[in-house]
Design a protein around this motif. Structure first.
Motif, PDB file in Angstrom:
ATOM      1  N   SER A  69      80.721  12.235  28.631  1.00 40.13           N
ATOM      2  CA  SER A  69      79.791  11.148  28.322  1.00 40.13           C
ATOM      3  C   SER A  69      79.446  10.351  29.569  1.00 40.13           C
ATOM      4  CB  SER A  69      80.401  10.225  27.263  1.00 40.13           C
ATOM      5  OG  SER A  69      80.521  10.879  26.014  1.00 40.13           O
ATOM      6  N   LEU A  70      80.455  10.078  30.389  1.00 39.69           N
ATOM      7  CA  LEU A  70      80.225   9.290  31.598  1.00 39.69           C
ATOM      8  C   LEU A  70      79.436  10.064  32.644  1.00 39.69           C
ATOM      9  CD1 LEU A  70      83.748   7.642  31.936  1.00 39.69           C
ATOM     10  CD2 LEU A  70      81.635   6.540  31.169  1.00 39.69           C
ATOM     11  N   ALA A  71      79.498  11.396  32.587  1.00 45.05           N
ATOM     12  CA  ALA A  71      78.819  12.220  33.584  1.00 45.05           C
ATOM     13  C   ALA A  71      77.331  12.386  33.302  1.00 45.05           C
ATOM     14  CB  ALA A  71      79.487  13.593  33.663  1.00 45.05           C
ATOM     15  N   ARG A  72      76.866  11.934  32.170  1.00 49.03           N
ATOM     16  CA  ARG A  72      75.438  12.066  31.872  1.00 49.03           C
ATOM     17  C   ARG A  72      74.630  11.287  32.910  1.00 49.03           C
ATOM     18  NH1 ARG A  72      74.649  14.390  26.990  1.00 49.03           N
ATOM     19  NH2 ARG A  72      76.352  14.291  25.454  1.00 49.03           N
ATOM     20  N   PRO A  73      73.471  11.815  33.308  1.00 45.05           N
ATOM     21  CA  PRO A  73      72.680  11.118  34.334  1.00 45.05           C
ATOM     22  C   PRO A  73      72.184   9.747  33.877  1.00 45.05           C
ATOM     23  CG  PRO A  73      71.487  13.004  33.425  1.00 45.05           C
ATOM     24  CD  PRO A  73      72.881  13.111  32.923  1.00 45.05           C
ATOM     25  N   ALA A  74      71.974   9.581  32.576  1.00 43.24           N
ATOM     26  CA  ALA A  74      71.494   8.288  32.062  1.00 43.24           C
ATOM     27  C   ALA A  74      72.270   7.959  30.790  1.00 43.24           C
ATOM     28  CB  ALA A  74      69.994   8.337  31.782  1.00 43.24           C
ATOM     29  N   PRO A  75      73.509   7.479  30.918  1.00 44.73           N
ATOM     30  CA  PRO A  75      74.302   7.156  29.720  1.00 44.73           C
ATOM     31  C   PRO A  75      73.630   6.062  28.889  1.00 44.73           C
ATOM     32  CG  PRO A  75      75.665   7.163  31.707  1.00 44.73           C
ATOM     33  CD  PRO A  75      74.241   7.204  32.158  1.00 44.73           C
ATOM     34  N   ARG A  76      73.832   6.132  27.580  1.00 46.09           N
ATOM     35  CA  ARG A  76      73.270   5.152  26.652  1.00 46.09           C
ATOM     36  C   ARG A  76      74.403   4.444  25.926  1.00 46.09           C
ATOM     37  NH1 ARG A  76      72.597   8.995  23.770  1.00 46.09           N
ATOM     38  NH2 ARG A  76      71.507   8.181  21.938  1.00 46.09           N
ATOM     39  N   ILE A  77      74.113   3.221  25.484  1.00 47.66           N
ATOM     40  CA  ILE A  77      75.060   2.487  24.646  1.00 47.66           C
ATOM     41  C   ILE A  77      74.316   1.909  23.449  1.00 47.66           C
ATOM     42  CG2 ILE A  77      76.734   1.934  26.452  1.00 47.66           C
ATOM     43  CD1 ILE A  77      75.470  -0.863  26.633  1.00 47.66           C
ATOM     44  N   LEU A  78      74.985   1.920  22.315  1.00 52.59           N
ATOM     45  CA  LEU A  78      74.492   1.272  21.100  1.00 52.59           C
ATOM     46  C   LEU A  78      75.390   0.068  20.858  1.00 52.59           C
ATOM     47  CD1 LEU A  78      72.565   1.420  18.595  1.00 52.59           C
ATOM     48  CD2 LEU A  78      74.416   2.650  17.430  1.00 52.59           C
ATOM     49  N   THR A  79      74.802  -1.124  20.869  1.00 51.42           N
ATOM     50  CA  THR A  79      75.585  -2.353  20.812  1.00 51.42           C
ATOM     51  C   THR A  79      75.306  -3.105  19.522  1.00 51.42           C
ATOM     52  OG1 THR A  79      75.413  -2.514  23.219  1.00 51.42           O
ATOM     53  CG2 THR A  79      76.187  -4.456  22.051  1.00 51.42           C
ATOM     54  N   VAL A  80      76.369  -3.514  18.849  1.00 54.58           N
ATOM     55  CA  VAL A  80      76.278  -4.344  17.647  1.00 54.58           C
ATOM     56  C   VAL A  80      76.884  -5.700  17.985  1.00 54.58           C
ATOM     57  CG1 VAL A  80      76.891  -4.583  15.221  1.00 54.58           C
ATOM     58  CG2 VAL A  80      76.489  -2.309  16.185  1.00 54.58           C
ATOM     59  N   THR A  81      76.083  -6.745  17.838  1.00 59.49           N
ATOM     60  CA  THR A  81      76.505  -8.084  18.260  1.00 59.49           C
ATOM     61  C   THR A  81      76.330  -9.071  17.120  1.00 59.49           C
ATOM     62  OG1 THR A  81      75.818  -7.614  20.532  1.00 59.49           O
ATOM     63  CG2 THR A  81      76.129  -9.928  19.944  1.00 59.49           C
ATOM     64  N   ASP A  82      77.298  -9.957  16.961  1.00 56.74           N
ATOM     65  CA  ASP A  82      77.122 -11.072  16.036  1.00 56.74           C
ATOM     66  C   ASP A  82      77.489 -12.376  16.725  1.00 56.74           C
ATOM     67  OD1 ASP A  82      80.007 -11.682  15.658  1.00 56.74           O
ATOM     68  OD2 ASP A  82      80.074  -9.862  14.460  1.00 56.74           O
ATOM     69  N   THR A  83      76.752 -13.414  16.410  1.00 58.14           N
ATOM     70  CA  THR A  83      77.076 -14.779  16.818  1.00 58.14           C
ATOM     71  C   THR A  83      76.988 -15.662  15.580  1.00 58.14           C
ATOM     72  OG1 THR A  83      74.767 -15.157  17.461  1.00 58.14           O
ATOM     73  CG2 THR A  83      76.298 -14.506  19.198  1.00 58.14           C
ATOM     74  N   GLY A  84      77.470 -16.900  15.718  1.00 56.99           N
ATOM     75  CA  GLY A  84      77.678 -17.699  14.518  1.00 56.99           C
ATOM     76  C   GLY A  84      78.932 -17.255  13.803  1.00 56.99           C
ATOM     77  N   THR A  85      79.757 -16.493  14.524  1.00 54.86           N
ATOM     78  CA  THR A  85      81.023 -15.973  14.006  1.00 54.86           C
ATOM     79  C   THR A  85      82.155 -16.463  14.910  1.00 54.86           C
ATOM     80  OG1 THR A  85      80.703 -13.945  15.289  1.00 54.86           O
ATOM     81  CG2 THR A  85      79.935 -13.942  13.010  1.00 54.86           C
ATOM     82  N   ARG A  86      83.379 -16.273  14.470  1.00 55.56           N
ATOM     83  CA  ARG A  86      84.498 -16.868  15.199  1.00 55.56           C
ATOM     84  C   ARG A  86      85.048 -15.979  16.303  1.00 55.56           C
ATOM     85  NH1 ARG A  86      86.643 -15.948   9.927  1.00 55.56           N
ATOM     86  NH2 ARG A  86      88.023 -14.132   9.865  1.00 55.56           N
ATOM     87  N   GLY A  87      84.530 -14.756  16.461  1.00 54.27           N
ATOM     88  CA  GLY A  87      85.068 -13.861  17.474  1.00 54.27           C
ATOM     89  C   GLY A  87      86.401 -13.278  17.045  1.00 54.27           C
ATOM     90  N   LEU A  88      86.945 -12.421  17.902  1.00 52.00           N
ATOM     91  CA  LEU A  88      88.216 -11.755  17.589  1.00 52.00           C
ATOM     92  C   LEU A  88      89.355 -12.545  18.220  1.00 52.00           C
ATOM     93  CD1 LEU A  88      87.161  -8.018  18.106  1.00 52.00           C
ATOM     94  CD2 LEU A  88      87.238  -9.342  15.981  1.00 52.00           C
ATOM     95  N   GLY A  89      89.873 -13.489  17.474  1.00 52.43           N
ATOM     96  CA  GLY A  89      90.942 -14.340  17.965  1.00 52.43           C
ATOM     97  C   GLY A  89      92.299 -13.884  17.485  1.00 52.43           C
ATOM     98  N   GLY A  90      93.277 -14.746  17.679  1.00 52.08           N
ATOM     99  CA  GLY A  90      94.635 -14.436  17.269  1.00 52.08           C
ATOM    100  C   GLY A  90      95.369 -13.612  18.306  1.00 52.08           C
ATOM    101  N   PRO A  91      96.567 -13.132  17.976  1.00 59.00           N
ATOM    102  CA  PRO A  91      97.371 -12.355  18.927  1.00 59.00           C
ATOM    103  C   PRO A  91      96.641 -11.092  19.371  1.00 59.00           C
ATOM    104  CG  PRO A  91      98.674 -12.976  17.003  1.00 59.00           C
ATOM    105  CD  PRO A  91      97.265 -13.311  16.684  1.00 59.00           C
ATOM    106  N   THR A  92      96.890 -10.668  20.600  1.00 59.24           N
ATOM    107  CA  THR A  92      96.283  -9.439  21.108  1.00 59.24           C
ATOM    108  C   THR A  92      97.172  -8.230  20.875  1.00 59.24           C
ATOM    109  OG1 THR A  92      97.237  -9.831  23.298  1.00 59.24           O
ATOM    110  CG2 THR A  92      95.020 -10.702  22.869  1.00 59.24           C
ATOM    111  N   ARG A  93      98.361  -8.448  20.320  1.00 63.19           N
ATOM    112  CA  ARG A  93      99.287  -7.355  20.032  1.00 63.19           C
ATOM    113  C   ARG A  93      99.556  -7.297  18.537  1.00 63.19           C
ATOM    114  NH1 ARG A  93     103.701  -6.570  24.674  1.00 63.19           N
ATOM    115  NH2 ARG A  93     104.554  -5.322  22.971  1.00 63.19           N
TER     116      ARG A  93
END
Length: 602
Positions: A69-93
């Motif tokens: 995937s990284l070797a492709r000459p023009a890699p693409r990304i599909l991004t899903v974003t939300d705001t007005g939300t609290r984000g991913l909080g709490g412990p990281t483990r």
């Protein structure tokens, strides 16, 4: 990765449904949730950063296709974003337990976890696997900003989820779980980048969707795969999936909807239509407004939910493929099932309407008091109510609700009779032939507000004719939840719902209710016309000898019908008027109301 294999939904549909549920569950309550999907090609300065960050120490290609995937000459990304939300909080483990939210650990660390919380759209964690399923290398990067105590903290981490594998080495065989993380290694554990470092690396990767100072989450899918669809077709599917699965969150249109949706492809916006602008979906919006019928299990003393039902003339053409995937065909005879969070579970098919040109749409929303029952009946993909999973009273309640829904659809699908004041009956079969096309193929609900001669609509030219510019519900065209023409003082018409079938003196008619909100003297004209369909306007010169729709009269409230093609009255008193029209047989009839301040009859 196999937890979603039981669903027949397309992976892109699953992505929209599952991610939007996550976004809604994470809302802060301070305002609407903004939900955005973007597909783009990484820029020449961004792609090398992805390669440098993820390729070092990556598994061999036969175990994970990340390097490809990284070797492709023009890699693409599909991004899903939300705001007005609290984000991913709490412990990281996942092995740290503290009071409060644990969104980060649940989303990133605990694949397959369950969270059965009343009032949430998603009750399982399985749906997050769809992010990895859509990546050719099963790899995503998460950029999130959350609140930790009294401060904001940005976090960035990447990971892949694939099949486990075993590698033979000098020290013998070593088995890997198939879960790979990229971040900052601390004491043998991969932690997310945090703070300024996370923001800086996210910017280098091209992940700039979180406005400064806002909490929220952005999930980037590396090298997305869309099957036989090209990128443009995939984005169109995603938008259709938003509309058909999330439309209750788009209401009220033009008002304070709880969620706002957008989509972009290579920097260009992909329009997200209003639900009322989608012909095959519009009747469900009408039914949503009519959700007044109580569904109960009387012997158990439980309210199960509310039901709304609307009959209509079937819209023309085929629905989009997303709707076909949900079981919607050329004809509508379905009930949209939803839980109290107003997210679509499925479209339950009922018996077809007895006349081919007709149909019905219904909404059933479960009552909050029994939400846990229907939540427990859902599979991991939240796209059905499998009542056989339940037992005891819960199963009795769920089965009774579905039985009541099916009974209502069966009753609605058959012929009925409408009685007039003398007790005589008029067959709805005959009425539907007269009304054919009344609610089909228009942007509003079959009626329009028209600017009278001498007035100037916003964004339009002066003179008689239709209001121009803007989607349904704006610029002079009423939307399906009631709209108004924007006229100068004392010339406004406010429509009260959609045109309806009725019987007056034994005759099948069309009735359009409206009010005149501004005080003063009015002359109101009814302008029925034969619609040509497919957006081609109305018939201006009927064929010789052809029938044309005509105005029969006017009615104030529930009073008698007064004859006349025009109405002389005063506005501003709250009276609900009805324009009564005799349609032309075997035609589509468009109803227009024109109001003028005083003046002579025309």
């Amino acid at each position: 990765m196999k937890n979603l294999d039981g669903t027949e939904l397309d992976p892109l549909t699953l992505l929209v449904r599952e991610s939007a549920q996550n976004s809604w569950d994470a809302r802060t309550g301070d305002g609407p949730v903004d939900y955005r999907v973007e597909l783009r090609t990484l820029g020449p300065s961004e792609a090398p950063v992805w390669r440098e960050l993820l390729a070092a120490g990556a598994p061999q290609l036969r175990h994970l296709k990340l390097r490809a995937s990284l070797a492709r000459p023009a890699p693409r990304i599909l991004t899903v974003t939300d705001t007005g939300t609290r984000g991913l909080g709490g412990p990281t483990r996942a092995d740290v337990a503290v009071p409060g939210q644990s969104d980060f650990a649940s989303f990133v660390r605990k694949t397959g976890s369950s969270s059965k919380v009343t009032g949430r759209g998603g009750t399982y964690g399985f749906g997050k696997a769809v992010f990895h399923l859509l990546s050719a290398s099963h790899t995503v990067i998460v950029h999130t900003r959350c609140r930790v105590d009294d401060r904001l903290e940005t976090r960035l981490i990447g990971w892949a989820v694939h099949e486990s594998y075993t590698v033979e080495g000098d020290d013998g065989a070593k088995t890997f779980t198939g879960r790979h993380f990229w971040g900052r290694v601390r004491r043998g554990y991969v932690e997310p980048l945090v703070g300024d470092e996370a923001d800086e690396v996210a910017g280098s990767l091209g992940l700039n969707s979180l406005p400064d100072g806002d909490t929220g989450t952005s999930v980037a899918i590396l090298d997305p795969v869309f099957g036989e669809r090209d990128d443009a077709e995939a984005m169109r599917w995603i938008v259709d999936a938003m509309v058909w699965n999330l439309w209750p969150k788009m209401l009220p249109e033009g008002g304070d909807a709880p969620m706002r949706f957008s989509a972009h492809h290579e920097g260009l916006a992909v329009p997200v239509p209003r639900p009322s602008e989608v012909p095959h979906l519009r009747p469900f919006v009408w039914a949503y407004d009519d959700m007044t019928r109580l569904v109960e299990h009387k012997s158990m003393g439980r309210v199960l939910g509310r039901l709304g039902m609307r009959k209509f003339i079937s819209p023309q053409g085929r629905p989009p493929r997303v709707a076909q995937e949900a079981g919607i065909g050329d004809r509508l005879h379905h009930t949209c099932l939803m839980r109290p969070v107003d997210l679509v579970v499925k479209y339950l098919e009922g018996p077809p309407f007895f006349e081919e040109s007709g149909g019905y749409a219904a909404i059933f929303r479960a009552d909050a008091a029994v939400d846990r029952v229907f939540a427990a009946a859902e599979p991991a993909s939240h796209d059905a109510w499998l009542v056989d999973k339940l037992s005891g009273d819960d199963q009795r309640l769920a089965k009774h609700a579905l039985r009541k829904i099916n009974d209502a659809m069966k009753e609605t699908s058959g012929p009925a009779r409408v009685a007039n004041e003398t007790g005589e009956g008029v067959s709805l079969a005959g009425m539907s032939r007269l009304m054919a096309g009344l609610m089909a193929g228009t942007a509003g609900e079959g009626a329009e507000a028209v600017f009278a001669a001498g007035t100037t609509p916003p964004g339009g030219s002066s003179g008689a004719g239709r209001g121009s510019g803007g989607p349904a519900g704006a610029g002079g065209i009423p939307g399906p939840r009631g709209g108004s023409s924007v006229l100068s003082d004392r010339r406004r018409v406010l429509y009260d719902g959609a045109p309806e079938h009725d019987v007056v003196d034994g005759e099948a008619v069309i009735v359009q209710r409206f009010t005149l909100p501004d005080a003063g003297s009015y002359v109101v004209h009814g302008r029925p016309a034969v619609a040509l369909g497919d957006g081609r306007g109305v018939e201006t010169e009927p064929p010789i000898g052809a029938s044309i729709p005509t105005v029969l009269g006017w009615r104030a409230g529930s009073g008698p019908v007064t004859d006349g093609s025009s109405l002389h009255t005063v506005g501003g008193d709250g009276t609900v008027w009805s324009l009564v029209v005799r349609p032309a047989p075997d035609t589509m009839t468009e109803v227009t109301v024109v109001a003028e301040a005083g003046g002579d009859d025309r």
